[in-house]
Design a protein around this motif. Structure first.
Motif, PDB file in Angstrom:
ATOM      1  N   ARG A  26       0.872  -1.175   0.000  1.00  0.00           N
ATOM      2  CA  ARG A  26       0.000   0.000   0.000  1.00  0.00           C
ATOM      3  C   ARG A  26       0.904   1.219   0.000  1.00  0.00           C
ATOM      4  NH1 ARG A  26      -5.295   0.996   3.524  1.00  0.00           N
ATOM      5  NH2 ARG A  26      -5.513   3.246   3.291  1.00  0.00           N
ATOM      6  N   THR A  27       0.447   2.284  -0.644  1.00  0.00           N
ATOM      7  CA  THR A  27       1.212   3.532  -0.627  1.00  0.00           C
ATOM      8  C   THR A  27       0.275   4.702  -0.841  1.00  0.00           C
ATOM      9  OG1 THR A  27       3.209   4.606  -1.472  1.00  0.00           O
ATOM     10  CG2 THR A  27       1.719   3.683  -3.121  1.00  0.00           C
ATOM     11  N   PHE A  28       0.719   5.892  -0.447  1.00  0.00           N
ATOM     12  CA  PHE A  28      -0.015   7.092  -0.877  1.00  0.00           C
ATOM     13  C   PHE A  28       0.682   7.616  -2.120  1.00  0.00           C
ATOM     14  CE2 PHE A  28       2.691   8.612   2.667  1.00  0.00           C
ATOM     15  CZ  PHE A  28       3.400   9.638   2.066  1.00  0.00           C
ATOM     16  N   TRP A  29      -0.134   8.072  -3.070  1.00  0.00           N
ATOM     17  CA  TRP A  29       0.374   8.516  -4.368  1.00  0.00           C
ATOM     18  C   TRP A  29       0.683   9.996  -4.267  1.00  0.00           C
ATOM     19  CZ3 TRP A  29       1.967   4.961  -7.432  1.00  0.00           C
ATOM     20  CH2 TRP A  29       2.408   5.319  -8.705  1.00  0.00           C
ATOM     21  N   ASP A  30       1.968  10.323  -4.016  1.00  0.00           N
ATOM     22  CA  ASP A  30       2.349  11.704  -3.758  1.00  0.00           C
ATOM     23  C   ASP A  30       3.193  12.278  -4.887  1.00  0.00           C
ATOM     24  OD1 ASP A  30       4.595  10.100  -3.183  1.00  0.00           O
ATOM     25  OD2 ASP A  30       5.395  11.594  -1.819  1.00  0.00           O
ATOM     26  N   GLY A  31       3.527  13.541  -4.733  1.00  0.00           N
ATOM     27  CA  GLY A  31       4.418  14.198  -5.687  1.00  0.00           C
ATOM     28  C   GLY A  31       3.724  14.764  -6.909  1.00  0.00           C
ATOM     29  N   VAL A  32       2.400  14.670  -6.975  1.00  0.00           N
ATOM     30  CA  VAL A  32       1.670  15.219  -8.128  1.00  0.00           C
ATOM     31  C   VAL A  32       1.638  16.740  -7.982  1.00  0.00           C
ATOM     32  CG1 VAL A  32      -0.593  15.358  -9.242  1.00  0.00           C
ATOM     33  CG2 VAL A  32       0.305  13.144  -8.490  1.00  0.00           C
ATOM     34  N   ARG A  33       2.200  17.432  -8.985  1.00  0.00           N
ATOM     35  CA  ARG A  33       2.255  18.895  -8.952  1.00  0.00           C
ATOM     36  C   ARG A  33       1.726  19.498 -10.252  1.00  0.00           C
ATOM     37  NH1 ARG A  33       2.610  17.377  -4.599  1.00  0.00           N
ATOM     38  NH2 ARG A  33       4.171  17.832  -3.017  1.00  0.00           N
ATOM     39  N   ASN A  34       0.735  18.849 -10.807  1.00  0.00           N
ATOM     40  CA  ASN A  34       0.053  19.329 -12.007  1.00  0.00           C
ATOM     41  C   ASN A  34      -1.420  19.426 -11.638  1.00  0.00           C
ATOM     42  OD1 ASN A  34      -1.803  18.297 -14.307  1.00  0.00           O
ATOM     43  ND2 ASN A  34      -0.022  19.035 -15.422  1.00  0.00           N
ATOM     44  N   TYR A  35      -2.053  20.550 -11.941  1.00  0.00           N
ATOM     45  CA  TYR A  35      -3.432  20.766 -11.492  1.00  0.00           C
ATOM     46  C   TYR A  35      -4.418  19.768 -12.088  1.00  0.00           C
ATOM     47  CZ  TYR A  35      -1.998  24.906  -8.987  1.00  0.00           C
ATOM     48  OH  TYR A  35      -1.385  25.750  -8.102  1.00  0.00           O
ATOM     49  N   GLN A  36      -4.239  19.429 -13.363  1.00  0.00           N
ATOM     50  CA  GLN A  36      -5.150  18.467 -13.980  1.00  0.00           C
ATOM     51  C   GLN A  36      -5.000  17.091 -13.327  1.00  0.00           C
ATOM     52  OE1 GLN A  36      -4.722  18.092 -18.234  1.00  0.00           O
ATOM     53  NE2 GLN A  36      -6.519  16.785 -18.424  1.00  0.00           N
ATOM     54  N   ALA A  37      -3.760  16.659 -13.098  1.00  0.00           N
ATOM     55  CA  ALA A  37      -3.515  15.379 -12.427  1.00  0.00           C
ATOM     56  C   ALA A  37      -4.064  15.412 -10.999  1.00  0.00           C
ATOM     57  CB  ALA A  37      -2.026  15.053 -12.438  1.00  0.00           C
ATOM     58  N   ARG A  38      -3.858  16.543 -10.303  1.00  0.00           N
ATOM     59  CA  ARG A  38      -4.387  16.702  -8.943  1.00  0.00           C
ATOM     60  C   ARG A  38      -5.912  16.573  -8.926  1.00  0.00           C
ATOM     61  NH1 ARG A  38      -5.259  22.090  -6.637  1.00  0.00           N
ATOM     62  NH2 ARG A  38      -6.601  22.122  -8.464  1.00  0.00           N
ATOM     63  N   ASN A  39      -6.569  17.219  -9.882  1.00  0.00           N
ATOM     64  CA  ASN A  39      -8.031  17.127  -9.960  1.00  0.00           C
ATOM     65  C   ASN A  39      -8.470  15.688 -10.199  1.00  0.00           C
ATOM     66  OD1 ASN A  39      -8.134  19.874  -9.530  1.00  0.00           O
ATOM     67  ND2 ASN A  39      -8.442  20.388 -11.687  1.00  0.00           N
ATOM     68  N   ASN A  40      -7.678  14.945 -11.001  1.00  0.00           N
ATOM     69  CA  ASN A  40      -7.995  13.528 -11.213  1.00  0.00           C
ATOM     70  C   ASN A  40      -7.862  12.751  -9.903  1.00  0.00           C
ATOM     71  OD1 ASN A  40      -8.589  13.865 -13.942  1.00  0.00           O
ATOM     72  ND2 ASN A  40      -6.496  13.470 -14.584  1.00  0.00           N
ATOM     73  N   LEU A  41      -6.825  13.040  -9.112  1.00  0.00           N
ATOM     74  CA  LEU A  41      -6.690  12.383  -7.801  1.00  0.00           C
ATOM     75  C   LEU A  41      -7.911  12.681  -6.936  1.00  0.00           C
ATOM     76  CD1 LEU A  41      -2.951  12.984  -6.780  1.00  0.00           C
ATOM     77  CD2 LEU A  41      -3.993  10.807  -7.428  1.00  0.00           C
ATOM     78  N   ARG A  42      -8.360  13.924  -6.944  1.00  0.00           N
ATOM     79  CA  ARG A  42      -9.539  14.314  -6.148  1.00  0.00           C
ATOM     80  C   ARG A  42     -10.793  13.563  -6.582  1.00  0.00           C
ATOM     81  NH1 ARG A  42      -8.864  20.890  -5.727  1.00  0.00           N
ATOM     82  NH2 ARG A  42      -7.436  20.890  -3.954  1.00  0.00           N
ATOM     83  N   ASP A  43     -10.866  13.204  -7.859  1.00  0.00           N
ATOM     84  CA  ASP A  43     -12.041  12.510  -8.393  1.00  0.00           C
ATOM     85  C   ASP A  43     -12.023  11.002  -8.124  1.00  0.00           C
ATOM     86  OD1 ASP A  43     -13.093  14.877  -9.320  1.00  0.00           O
ATOM     87  OD2 ASP A  43     -12.373  14.593 -11.380  1.00  0.00           O
ATOM     88  N   MET A  44     -10.881  10.464  -7.698  1.00  0.00           N
ATOM     89  CA  MET A  44     -10.780   9.022  -7.443  1.00  0.00           C
ATOM     90  C   MET A  44     -11.605   8.651  -6.218  1.00  0.00           C
ATOM     91  SD  MET A  44      -6.796   8.107  -8.029  1.00  0.00           S
ATOM     92  CE  MET A  44      -6.127   7.824  -9.652  1.00  0.00           C
TER      93      MET A  44
END
Length: 137
Positions: A26-44
């Motif tokens: 298990r891991t947390f998916w970190d290091g995303v620093r792109n707004y579109q990618a971040r929004n996709n993480l929020r939608d998961m």
């Protein structure tokens, strides 16, 4: 009952490989620093399925993971703009599916992996996810 959503995440194997992910469990998916990618993480959502893609070296979809915790503040930064989700590995693909194979498959020509090569977290349609799984079996 919620509908499962499908995603693809990219990681450079020397930074975080599928093998290491399986060791960790298990891991947390970190290091995303792109707004579109971040929004996709929020939608998961919990239970969504995720293809794990080795970028730069390999350039292959190598496995399937599952979202086990929805987005929360990225613990690696004080900046509240950035979030992570928790992922767990589900299974490895029998045969990794290369970027070349994906680009050659007519039904996958519109996926973000082909259209937006730098995006690190991207949605997939159910049929695109299923097609890549089929190619990797």
């Amino acid at each position: 009952m919620k509908n499962t959503q499908y995603w693809l995440v990219k990681s450079e194997p020397f930074k975080y490989s599928w093998e290491k992910f399986n060791e960790d469990g298990r891991t947390f998916w970190d290091g995303v620093r792109n707004y579109q990618a971040r929004n996709n993480l929020r939608d998961m959502k919990e239970g969504d399925l995720v293809l794990f893609y080795h970028s730069n070296e390999g350039k292959n979809v190598v496995g399937v993971a599952k979202v086990v915790k929805e987005s929360y503040q990225d613990p690696t930064t004080e900046d509240t703009n950035w979030v992570v989700v928790d992922l767990s590995p589900v299974h490895s693909l029998k045969n990794p599916v290369s970027l070349e194979q994906i680009k050659a498959e007519e039904t996958l020509k519109d996926i973000s992996l082909v259209r937006q090569g730098r995006l690190s977290v991207m949605p997939l349609k159910a049929e695109e996810f299923d097609k890549i799984l089929e190619m990797g079996s």
